[in-house]
Write a protein that holds these residues in place. Sequence first.
Motif, PDB file in Angstrom:
ATOM      1  N   GLY A  14      -5.904 -20.260  17.455  1.00  0.00           N
ATOM      2  CA  GLY A  14      -6.188 -21.280  16.454  1.00  0.00           C
ATOM      3  C   GLY A  14      -7.543 -21.081  15.803  1.00  0.00           C
ATOM      4  O   GLY A  14      -7.681 -21.190  14.575  1.00  0.00           O
ATOM      5  N   LEU A  15      -8.545 -20.763  16.617  1.00  0.00           N
ATOM      6  CA  LEU A  15      -9.888 -20.505  16.071  1.00  0.00           C
ATOM      7  C   LEU A  15      -9.878 -19.319  15.112  1.00  0.00           C
ATOM      8  O   LEU A  15     -10.556 -19.342  14.083  1.00  0.00           O
ATOM      9  CB  LEU A  15     -10.866 -20.239  17.216  1.00  0.00           C
ATOM     10  N   SER A  16      -9.100 -18.283  15.456  1.00  0.00           N
ATOM     11  CA  SER A  16      -9.075 -17.085  14.607  1.00  0.00           C
ATOM     12  C   SER A  16      -8.271 -17.299  13.328  1.00  0.00           C
ATOM     13  O   SER A  16      -8.466 -16.587  12.343  1.00  0.00           O
ATOM     14  CB  SER A  16      -8.503 -15.901  15.387  1.00  0.00           C
ATOM     15  N   SER A  17      -7.358 -18.282  13.347  1.00  0.00           N
ATOM     16  CA  SER A  17      -6.476 -18.512  12.187  1.00  0.00           C
ATOM     17  C   SER A  17      -6.890 -19.704  11.343  1.00  0.00           C
ATOM     18  O   SER A  17      -6.376 -19.875  10.230  1.00  0.00           O
ATOM     19  CB  SER A  17      -5.034 -18.743  12.674  1.00  0.00           C
ATOM     20  N   GLY A  18      -7.794 -20.534  11.858  1.00  0.00           N
ATOM     21  CA  GLY A  18      -8.107 -21.798  11.201  1.00  0.00           C
ATOM     22  C   GLY A  18      -8.604 -21.655   9.775  1.00  0.00           C
ATOM     23  O   GLY A  18      -8.187 -22.403   8.877  1.00  0.00           O
ATOM     24  N   SER A  19      -9.484 -20.672   9.535  1.00  0.00           N
ATOM     25  CA  SER A  19     -10.048 -20.539   8.182  1.00  0.00           C
ATOM     26  C   SER A  19      -8.989 -20.101   7.181  1.00  0.00           C
ATOM     27  O   SER A  19      -8.973 -20.570   6.026  1.00  0.00           O
ATOM     28  CB  SER A  19     -11.207 -19.541   8.195  1.00  0.00           C
ATOM     29  N   ALA A  20      -8.063 -19.220   7.603  1.00  0.00           N
ATOM     30  CA  ALA A  20      -7.009 -18.763   6.694  1.00  0.00           C
ATOM     31  C   ALA A  20      -6.058 -19.909   6.349  1.00  0.00           C
ATOM     32  O   ALA A  20      -5.685 -20.098   5.178  1.00  0.00           O
ATOM     33  CB  ALA A  20      -6.233 -17.615   7.337  1.00  0.00           C
ATOM     34  N   ILE A  21      -5.679 -20.678   7.369  1.00  0.00           N
ATOM     35  CA  ILE A  21      -4.792 -21.819   7.124  1.00  0.00           C
ATOM     36  C   ILE A  21      -5.524 -22.856   6.266  1.00  0.00           C
ATOM     37  O   ILE A  21      -4.938 -23.462   5.362  1.00  0.00           O
ATOM     38  CB  ILE A  21      -4.327 -22.433   8.452  1.00  0.00           C
ATOM     39  N   ALA A  41       1.020 -24.745  21.340  1.00  0.00           N
ATOM     40  CA  ALA A  41       0.937 -25.134  19.932  1.00  0.00           C
ATOM     41  C   ALA A  41      -0.116 -26.220  19.729  1.00  0.00           C
ATOM     42  O   ALA A  41      -0.853 -26.207  18.726  1.00  0.00           O
ATOM     43  CB  ALA A  41       2.296 -25.612  19.433  1.00  0.00           C
ATOM     44  N   ALA A  42      -0.218 -27.166  20.694  1.00  0.00           N
ATOM     45  CA  ALA A  42      -1.230 -28.220  20.591  1.00  0.00           C
ATOM     46  C   ALA A  42      -2.632 -27.620  20.692  1.00  0.00           C
ATOM     47  O   ALA A  42      -3.547 -28.011  19.950  1.00  0.00           O
ATOM     48  CB  ALA A  42      -1.012 -29.263  21.692  1.00  0.00           C
ATOM     49  N   ALA A  43      -2.808 -26.666  21.615  1.00  0.00           N
ATOM     50  CA  ALA A  43      -4.103 -25.993  21.739  1.00  0.00           C
ATOM     51  C   ALA A  43      -4.427 -25.220  20.465  1.00  0.00           C
ATOM     52  O   ALA A  43      -5.579 -25.196  20.002  1.00  0.00           O
ATOM     53  CB  ALA A  43      -4.084 -25.060  22.949  1.00  0.00           C
ATOM     54  N   PHE A  44      -3.416 -24.583  19.892  1.00  0.00           N
ATOM     55  CA  PHE A  44      -3.596 -23.860  18.632  1.00  0.00           C
ATOM     56  C   PHE A  44      -4.053 -24.813  17.521  1.00  0.00           C
ATOM     57  O   PHE A  44      -4.977 -24.488  16.753  1.00  0.00           O
ATOM     58  CB  PHE A  44      -2.291 -23.181  18.230  1.00  0.00           C
ATOM     59  N   ALA A  45      -3.397 -25.979  17.429  1.00  0.00           N
ATOM     60  CA  ALA A  45      -3.759 -26.946  16.391  1.00  0.00           C
ATOM     61  C   ALA A  45      -5.215 -27.382  16.545  1.00  0.00           C
ATOM     62  O   ALA A  45      -5.951 -27.505  15.552  1.00  0.00           O
ATOM     63  CB  ALA A  45      -2.825 -28.149  16.452  1.00  0.00           C
ATOM     64  N   GLY A  46      -5.633 -27.609  17.800  1.00  0.00           N
ATOM     65  CA  GLY A  46      -7.021 -27.977  18.036  1.00  0.00           C
ATOM     66  C   GLY A  46      -7.971 -26.863  17.640  1.00  0.00           C
ATOM     67  O   GLY A  46      -9.010 -27.106  17.016  1.00  0.00           O
ATOM     68  N   GLY A  47      -7.609 -25.626  17.988  1.00  0.00           N
ATOM     69  CA  GLY A  47      -8.443 -24.483  17.617  1.00  0.00           C
ATOM     70  C   GLY A  47      -8.509 -24.289  16.119  1.00  0.00           C
ATOM     71  O   GLY A  47      -9.583 -23.972  15.567  1.00  0.00           O
ATOM     72  N   ALA A  48      -7.382 -24.469  15.444  1.00  0.00           N
ATOM     73  CA  ALA A  48      -7.346 -24.315  13.985  1.00  0.00           C
ATOM     74  C   ALA A  48      -8.220 -25.366  13.308  1.00  0.00           C
ATOM     75  O   ALA A  48      -8.900 -25.081  12.307  1.00  0.00           O
ATOM     76  CB  ALA A  48      -5.913 -24.406  13.484  1.00  0.00           C
TER      77      ALA A  48
END
Length: 219
Positions: free
Chosen positions: A88-95, A33-40
């Motif tokens: 996270g990188l793939s979801s960041g723009s949508a979020i 989840a932390a890696a996801f947050a960084g990617g987002a």
Amino acid sequence: MATPAPASLTTSARRADTGSLVGHTMSLVALTAAAFAGGAYLGADATAALALVSGIAALVSLFALQAAVSRSETAAVGLLVVFGLLVGLSSGSAIGTYAAADPAAVWEAGAATALFVAAFGAAGYATRRDLSGLARTLLWGLFGLIALGVVLVFVQIPGGALVYSIVGLLVFAGLIAVDFQRLRRLDDVRSAPMLAASIFLDILNVFTLFLPIFGGDER
């Protein structure tokens, strides 16, 4: 001849091992989840092409993770972190789009996700009923959800996003219960990274299903 350990001590040791594996698996979920947050964060302004490439790369890393779990725990954990970062990188723009339109919706979706996962995770962890049969039904439900999502891309249905979210939450309520029952029964540390990836995906999908509800997307 060695004296057999008392049954009570053996049971206590097994419970300690189970507790240790549960803690280890959930720490991997938190790491992902932390890696996801960084990617987002990094992908908040990503182009559609970058988001697509990141999503494909995340899928590849998930397959690589599955192959690595029986060979190297270190490699498996590393791939799990890479997987979280790429998702996270793939979801960041949508979020980021939801956050720009209504920042409160993101926090509300996050809080609802925490309560949802806690409730159904606790139910799955505590139940003595074998949920493996339910898992097969839920897999078909997940395929149906994907098909519904494809239909909604091409066909405008009033309230379609809300219907999709509600159906999706029903499916993931069951999947969360199944995964947390698997967590309780975990007896091999090598299985922890894959189970952590599965639980992380449950959490992420629930979050993305709550976002249109709190963000007021009623298409």
